[in-house]
Design a protein around this motif. Structure first.
Motif, PDB file in Angstrom:
ATOM      1  N   THR A 186      -3.977  -1.120 -15.515  1.00  0.00           N
ATOM      2  CA  THR A 186      -3.742  -2.041 -14.406  1.00  0.00           C
ATOM      3  C   THR A 186      -3.473  -1.201 -13.164  1.00  0.00           C
ATOM      4  OG1 THR A 186      -2.783  -3.711 -15.865  1.00  0.00           O
ATOM      5  CG2 THR A 186      -2.334  -3.932 -13.507  1.00  0.00           C
ATOM      6  N   TYR A 187      -4.200  -1.500 -12.088  1.00  0.00           N
ATOM      7  CA  TYR A 187      -4.029  -0.775 -10.831  1.00  0.00           C
ATOM      8  C   TYR A 187      -3.368  -1.693  -9.800  1.00  0.00           C
ATOM      9  CZ  TYR A 187      -7.153   2.633 -12.958  1.00  0.00           C
ATOM     10  OH  TYR A 187      -7.709   3.550 -13.807  1.00  0.00           O
ATOM     11  N   TYR A 188      -2.565  -1.078  -8.959  1.00  0.00           N
ATOM     12  CA  TYR A 188      -1.786  -1.839  -7.983  1.00  0.00           C
ATOM     13  C   TYR A 188      -2.190  -1.423  -6.570  1.00  0.00           C
ATOM     14  CZ  TYR A 188       0.769  -2.547 -12.288  1.00  0.00           C
ATOM     15  OH  TYR A 188       1.084  -2.857 -13.595  1.00  0.00           O
ATOM     16  N   TYR A 189      -2.523  -2.398  -5.761  1.00  0.00           N
ATOM     17  CA  TYR A 189      -3.062  -2.129  -4.428  1.00  0.00           C
ATOM     18  C   TYR A 189      -2.158  -2.714  -3.342  1.00  0.00           C
ATOM     19  CZ  TYR A 189      -7.412  -1.170  -6.966  1.00  0.00           C
ATOM     20  OH  TYR A 189      -8.365  -0.667  -7.824  1.00  0.00           O
ATOM     21  N   ALA A 190      -2.233  -2.095  -2.169  1.00  0.00           N
ATOM     22  CA  ALA A 190      -1.582  -2.620  -0.971  1.00  0.00           C
ATOM     23  C   ALA A 190      -2.307  -2.050   0.246  1.00  0.00           C
ATOM     24  CB  ALA A 190      -0.101  -2.254  -0.937  1.00  0.00           C
ATOM     25  N   VAL A 191      -2.332  -2.830   1.313  1.00  0.00           N
ATOM     26  CA  VAL A 191      -3.054  -2.427   2.526  1.00  0.00           C
ATOM     27  C   VAL A 191      -2.108  -1.690   3.475  1.00  0.00           C
ATOM     28  CG1 VAL A 191      -4.316  -3.256   4.558  1.00  0.00           C
ATOM     29  CG2 VAL A 191      -4.682  -4.341   2.321  1.00  0.00           C
ATOM     30  N   SER A 192      -2.542  -0.507   3.920  1.00  0.00           N
ATOM     31  CA  SER A 192      -1.747   0.283   4.867  1.00  0.00           C
ATOM     32  C   SER A 192      -1.753  -0.388   6.236  1.00  0.00           C
ATOM     33  CB  SER A 192      -2.321   1.694   4.972  1.00  0.00           C
ATOM     34  OG  SER A 192      -1.726   2.391   6.055  1.00  0.00           O
ATOM     35  N   LYS A 193      -0.581  -0.503   6.843  1.00  0.00           N
ATOM     36  CA  LYS A 193      -0.483  -1.068   8.188  1.00  0.00           C
ATOM     37  C   LYS A 193      -0.950  -0.074   9.248  1.00  0.00           C
ATOM     38  CE  LYS A 193       3.374  -4.220   7.174  1.00  0.00           C
ATOM     39  NZ  LYS A 193       4.777  -4.567   7.503  1.00  0.00           N
ATOM     40  N   VAL A 194      -1.054   1.185   8.860  1.00  0.00           N
ATOM     41  CA  VAL A 194      -1.464   2.224   9.811  1.00  0.00           C
ATOM     42  C   VAL A 194      -2.968   2.201  10.043  1.00  0.00           C
ATOM     43  CG1 VAL A 194      -1.532   4.708  10.271  1.00  0.00           C
ATOM     44  CG2 VAL A 194       0.494   3.689   9.193  1.00  0.00           C
ATOM     45  N   ASN A 195      -3.743   2.216   8.947  1.00  0.00           N
ATOM     46  CA  ASN A 195      -5.212   2.303   9.096  1.00  0.00           C
ATOM     47  C   ASN A 195      -5.972   1.102   8.548  1.00  0.00           C
ATOM     48  OD1 ASN A 195      -5.119   2.676   6.300  1.00  0.00           O
ATOM     49  ND2 ASN A 195      -5.290   4.897   6.457  1.00  0.00           N
ATOM     50  N   GLY A 196      -5.243   0.138   7.968  1.00  0.00           N
ATOM     51  CA  GLY A 196      -5.898  -1.073   7.461  1.00  0.00           C
ATOM     52  C   GLY A 196      -6.647  -0.870   6.162  1.00  0.00           C
ATOM     53  N   LYS A 197      -6.538   0.331   5.575  1.00  0.00           N
ATOM     54  CA  LYS A 197      -7.240   0.609   4.319  1.00  0.00           C
ATOM     55  C   LYS A 197      -6.346   0.288   3.131  1.00  0.00           C
ATOM     56  CE  LYS A 197     -10.279   4.225   6.128  1.00  0.00           C
ATOM     57  NZ  LYS A 197     -10.696   5.660   6.009  1.00  0.00           N
ATOM     58  N   GLU A 198      -6.995  -0.046   2.006  1.00  0.00           N
ATOM     59  CA  GLU A 198      -6.260  -0.399   0.803  1.00  0.00           C
ATOM     60  C   GLU A 198      -5.977   0.860  -0.007  1.00  0.00           C
ATOM     61  OE1 GLU A 198      -6.479  -4.347  -1.834  1.00  0.00           O
ATOM     62  OE2 GLU A 198      -8.186  -3.024  -2.137  1.00  0.00           O
ATOM     63  N   ASP A 199      -4.693   1.090  -0.305  1.00  0.00           N
ATOM     64  CA  ASP A 199      -4.288   2.234  -1.126  1.00  0.00           C
ATOM     65  C   ASP A 199      -4.009   1.756  -2.548  1.00  0.00           C
ATOM     66  OD1 ASP A 199      -4.428   4.026   1.005  1.00  0.00           O
ATOM     67  OD2 ASP A 199      -2.380   3.582   1.645  1.00  0.00           O
ATOM     68  N   VAL A 200      -4.254   2.642  -3.522  1.00  0.00           N
ATOM     69  CA  VAL A 200      -4.052   2.289  -4.923  1.00  0.00           C
ATOM     70  C   VAL A 200      -2.868   3.061  -5.486  1.00  0.00           C
ATOM     71  CG1 VAL A 200      -5.706   4.043  -5.717  1.00  0.00           C
ATOM     72  CG2 VAL A 200      -5.160   2.097  -7.195  1.00  0.00           C
TER      73      VAL A 200
END
Length: 421
Positions: A186-200
């Motif tokens: 299971t992978y967990y994602y969230a979007v960076s407020k700095v660059n708008g990219k999704e980090d895992v």
């Protein structure tokens, strides 16, 4: 007395050699600190033959790896230097592992991580331009740098399959089998407020920490199913392609013994017996699959795929329709049903093109034309539903447009065309 002199002379020679190699390593380290990577490499190349013990060899490899990594960061002959840096760091890890003294591997951790990341990114770029063999080798090297990341070994094997280098793929699949790799995660994602990219993130705790810190938003999770069935399926298919049927049967049998509850492995074994035209064993295994998971939509859909590939279209249609009964939103079942039916169009067109202009041929032509139209009409419900469920799928929409055009259904054609703009 003479023998004693020889022993003393030998000891003296070793101490002088040891002093020389230390001097060379110090000089290389100094050049590297001054940013003179090529100079450091030249010094190290000259000193390589002088390296006599594991401690010095580890330091030598550490400096060599760092020198080549510095060139990579400066974009100097990146492809070549990336391969050398990767191999050098691999050797460093092995030397220190064998000696039991871990020093330089720890110091090189960030560089190793950097090389690994560049190898993976380079491999991705290779696969985009069909350089699958090169990409697979880089993924394997990334795995060797950090063997706990077994997913890279899996991707290397899969990419070798894409390159049709089946012997290399088989070797890596066998390694995955020994490791009892499943890939389930299971992978967990969230979007960076700095660059708008999704980090895992590997854990929910890591991801949630970033959310609480306020650096990320829009958390989501994604479960990845086990890849074990696919691995054993590919091992089996490689053996089948090599004509080694007994090895294929042995591989899938061992897999089932090791993983008795994995229904995908029963499916793999069933596929093997279908490939070898053993329909009695095939039907027996299919019965087992359905008894275990009668409402597993993915399993039922895969049964459709297996039968379609074997040109058992009646059974394939049955399983695709059953998948739709289980999950009316299972879009791939609609797509495959339509695609399977449309396969017959080419044969009809070929027959139409061979006809002449006689009265009898005209009669046959009209009958074939009607058959083609009926074929197209039979696909419309499935294609329309697929477009409804997945409007972003351009290929399906284009296929439906072609069907509308062939049947001269212009109002429907124009409406769908307008939606695609």
């Amino acid at each position: 007395m003479k023998n004693r002199y020889v022993i003393i002379a030998s000891a003296l020679f070793l101490s002088v050699a040891g002093f020389a190699q230390k001097k060379e390593l110090t000089a290389a380290e100094k050049a590297l600190k001054e940013g003179k990577s090529n100079e450091a490499i030249t010094i190290l190349t000259g000193a390589e033959s002088l390296i006599a013990n594991d401690a010095d060899k580890a330091q030598f490899l550490f400096l060599k790896g760092n020198a080549y990594f510095d060139l990579i960061k400066k974009n100097v002959d990146t492809e070549k230097n990336l391969q050398i840096a990767a191999k050098t760091y691999q050797d460093l890890i092995e030397v220190e592992k064998a000696s039991g003294k871990i020093k330089y591997s720890t110091q090189a951790a960030n560089s190793i991580f950097g090389v690994k990341g560049r190898l993976i990114n380079s491999a991705i770029e290779d696969t985009k331009v069909n350089k699958n063999a090169e990409g697979a080798q880089k993924l394997y090297e990334a795995y060797l740098l950090e063997k706990k990341d077994t997913i890279n070994l899996y991707y290397a094997a899969s990419t070798y399959v894409g390159a049709k280098e089946y012997d290399k793929a088989l070797k890596l699949y066998e390694e995955l089998k020994k490791l009892n790799f499943s890939g389930k995660a299971t992978y967990y994602y969230a979007v960076s407020k700095v660059n708008g990219k999704e980090d895992v993130y590997n854990t929910a705790a890591e991801r949630d920490k970033m959310i609480k810190l306020g650096t990320h938003e829009k958390p989501r999770s994604e479960s990845v199913p086990s890849k074990r069935g696919e691995i054993y399926k590919n091992i089996t298919l490689i053996y089948v392609s090599k004509g080694q049927i007994d090895e294929a049967k042995k591989a899938v049998s061992e897999a089932r013994i090791a993983n008795p509850d994995d229904a995908s492995l029963i499916l793999t074994e069933a596929n093997l017996y279908l490939e070898t035209k053993d329909m009695v064993t095939y039907q027996k295994l299919i019965t087992q699959v359905l008894e275990k998971n009668p409402n597993d939509v993915s399993l039922v859909f895969n049964l459709g795929v297996i039968n379609a590939n074997a040109k058992n279209y009646v059974d394939a249609e049955k399983y695709y329709k059953r998948a739709i009964e289980i999950d009316p939103k299972y879009v791939n079942a609609y797509i495959n049903l339509a695609a399977m039916k449309l396969e017959d169009e080419k044969a009809i067109i070929d027959k139409m093109n061979k006809l002449g202009t006689s009265a009898e041929d005209t009669k046959k032509y009209n009958a074939l034309k009607k058959k083609r139209e009926d074929l197209f009409k039979s696909t419309i419900p499935y294609l329309e539903k697929a477009v409804e469920l997945d409007p972003a799928n351009k290929d399906v929409s284009k296929t439906l447009l072609n069907v509308y055009s062939a049947l001269e259904m212009m109002p429907q054609y124009k409406a769908l065309k307008a939606k695609m703009k």
